[in-house]
Design an enzyme around this catalytic site. Sequence first.
Site, mmCIF file in Angstrom:
data_model
loop_
_atom_site.group_PDB
_atom_site.id
_atom_site.type_symbol
_atom_site.label_atom_id
_atom_site.label_comp_id
_atom_site.label_asym_id
_atom_site.label_seq_id
_atom_site.Cartn_x
_atom_site.Cartn_y
_atom_site.Cartn_z
ATOM 1 C CE LYS A 111 -4.245 -2.073 1.487
ATOM 2 N NZ LYS A 111 -3.814 -3.476 1.588
HETATM 3 C C1 LIG Z 1 -4.396 -4.538 0.921
HETATM 4 C C2 LIG Z 1 -3.607 -5.806 0.784
HETATM 5 C C3 LIG Z 1 -3.960 -6.798 -0.152
HETATM 6 C C4 LIG Z 1 -5.196 -6.695 -1.035
HETATM 7 O O1 LIG Z 1 -5.129 -5.680 -2.011
HETATM 8 P P1 LIG Z 1 -6.473 -5.140 -2.713
HETATM 9 O O2 LIG Z 1 -6.045 -3.971 -3.524
HETATM 10 O O3 LIG Z 1 -7.390 -4.763 -1.569
HETATM 11 O O4 LIG Z 1 -7.033 -6.250 -3.522
HETATM 12 C C5 LIG Z 1 -3.149 -7.918 -0.262
HETATM 13 N N1 LIG Z 1 -2.071 -8.089 0.538
HETATM 14 C C6 LIG Z 1 -1.704 -7.170 1.460
HETATM 15 C C7 LIG Z 1 -0.525 -7.429 2.323
HETATM 16 C C8 LIG Z 1 -2.454 -5.988 1.620
HETATM 17 O O5 LIG Z 1 -2.091 -5.083 2.542
#
Ligand SMILES: *Cc1c(COP(=O)(O)O)cnc(C)c1O
Length: 461
Positions: A111
């Site tokens: 993120k």
């Molecule tokens: C947020 C997240 C995801 C999922 O991503 P999306 O964009 O919500 O599909 C997968 N793995 C980790 C570690 C995350 O923080």
Amino acid sequence: MHYVSTRGGMAPIGFAEAVLMGLATDGGLLVPERIPRVSTETLQRWSSLRFQDLAFELMTLFVDGAVPAPDLRDLIERSYASFAHPEVTPVVDVAGLRILELFHGPTAAFKDVALQFLGNLFAYLLERDGGTLNICGATSGDTGSAAIYGVRGKPRISIFMLHPKGRVSPIQERQMTSVLDANVHNIAVRGSFDDAQRLVKELFNDLPFKSEFSLGAVNSINWARILAQMVYYVYAWGQVSGGDPEHGVSFSVPTGNFGDVFAGYLVKQMGVPINRLIIATNRNDILTRFVNTGVYALGEVYQTLSPAMDIQIASNFERYLYFLFDGQPERVRERLDALRRERRLEVDASDLARVRHDFDAVAVSDPETLAQIRQTEAVSGYILCPHTAVGVAAGGAREDVICLATAHPAKFNAAIWQAIGRDAPLPPPLQGLMDLPTRCLELEADAATLKAHMRDTLASV
Ligand SMILES: *Cc1c(COP(=O)(O)O)cnc(C)c1O
């Protein structure tokens, strides 16, 4: 480039407005009115660019003059200077498996790629066009810390991040509460994650409060987050193919809110040679069921070893429906109404064929996730985080696949311990975290209390 709502109830707006708006005014999501195609010559040139230069070229197509070129370059350079790896998102070879490491940012999860950029972009737009922004959100894990790191110390922005007291992992809690910048306000809510999220919704639904305090969100529906995530798909293709337009790759994407894999979908529509996009889900498999049956049916949420994917309603799915239905908002609205009424929506056979042309989907159980962590570690010594392990188990067997690694394993050491009987070593950003001083306020799960707290806090700055 203009942006429209998936529900059709809004006049087109420009990039800057779309970023600051977040959710469209008619409750829909903002999407670019068309997806630009790039030529094979451009792709070849892009394949040899460094990450930041590629980000500039790709984003320019969507920003479309709303941010002057030198300023956009500067925003991108600053956003990715905080990454510990010179390539930002390197592709590494793990005993024949290709892993796209997205966790070299300040909070060790993917993120950061979007939120480092979004934080700088917000600050830039507010400084330039005037105004302030008070970000308010609820988190059960990665989003909270990545959002806090994205905006810490930024002028004109405050962030109020709610987490359920005692119910996020100790590392994730510390990552948030050890940030002492004056504009960062951590709140531990006495209750569950759902309680915290309900509070935030109540705040946003109080329209006078929302506009008086310029409330904003950073959740995965913000268009700039999707845009920033598109870059590493192109970058990874370039690294693996050397720019050969005949060299297609597939991506296996650990999926929760559908934001990450949707960015991959857009990149494919732009003409980047992507064979398959594999939606990897855990036991919360609504998207996998959709791809396999054409029915998107809400169920209950299960807790798994990959908590960032413990999601039933994937908030970015509406964006995909918009493109699946050829940009016809009335069709989107009709299906969403059905979903609201009947807790399920269905697409017809010809649409389902198109879904399957775009995506594969595989659900992976917790035991399979642990087995994957164990097996990869045994053959290579490399430790997958549980989310990444879901992706590897879903798509790793394909010859052409690149698996997205969405978090550093040390953030999820309880699962790692369960799999291999030892911890993953902490990367630098997570070292010493437990010894740092913290600041966090504990509050009842009550909207009036929260509003009073925000009033007091914002009046005192
Ligand atoms: C947020 C997240 C995801 C999922 O991503 P999306 O964009 O919500 O599909 C997968 N793995 C980790 C570690 C995350 O923080």
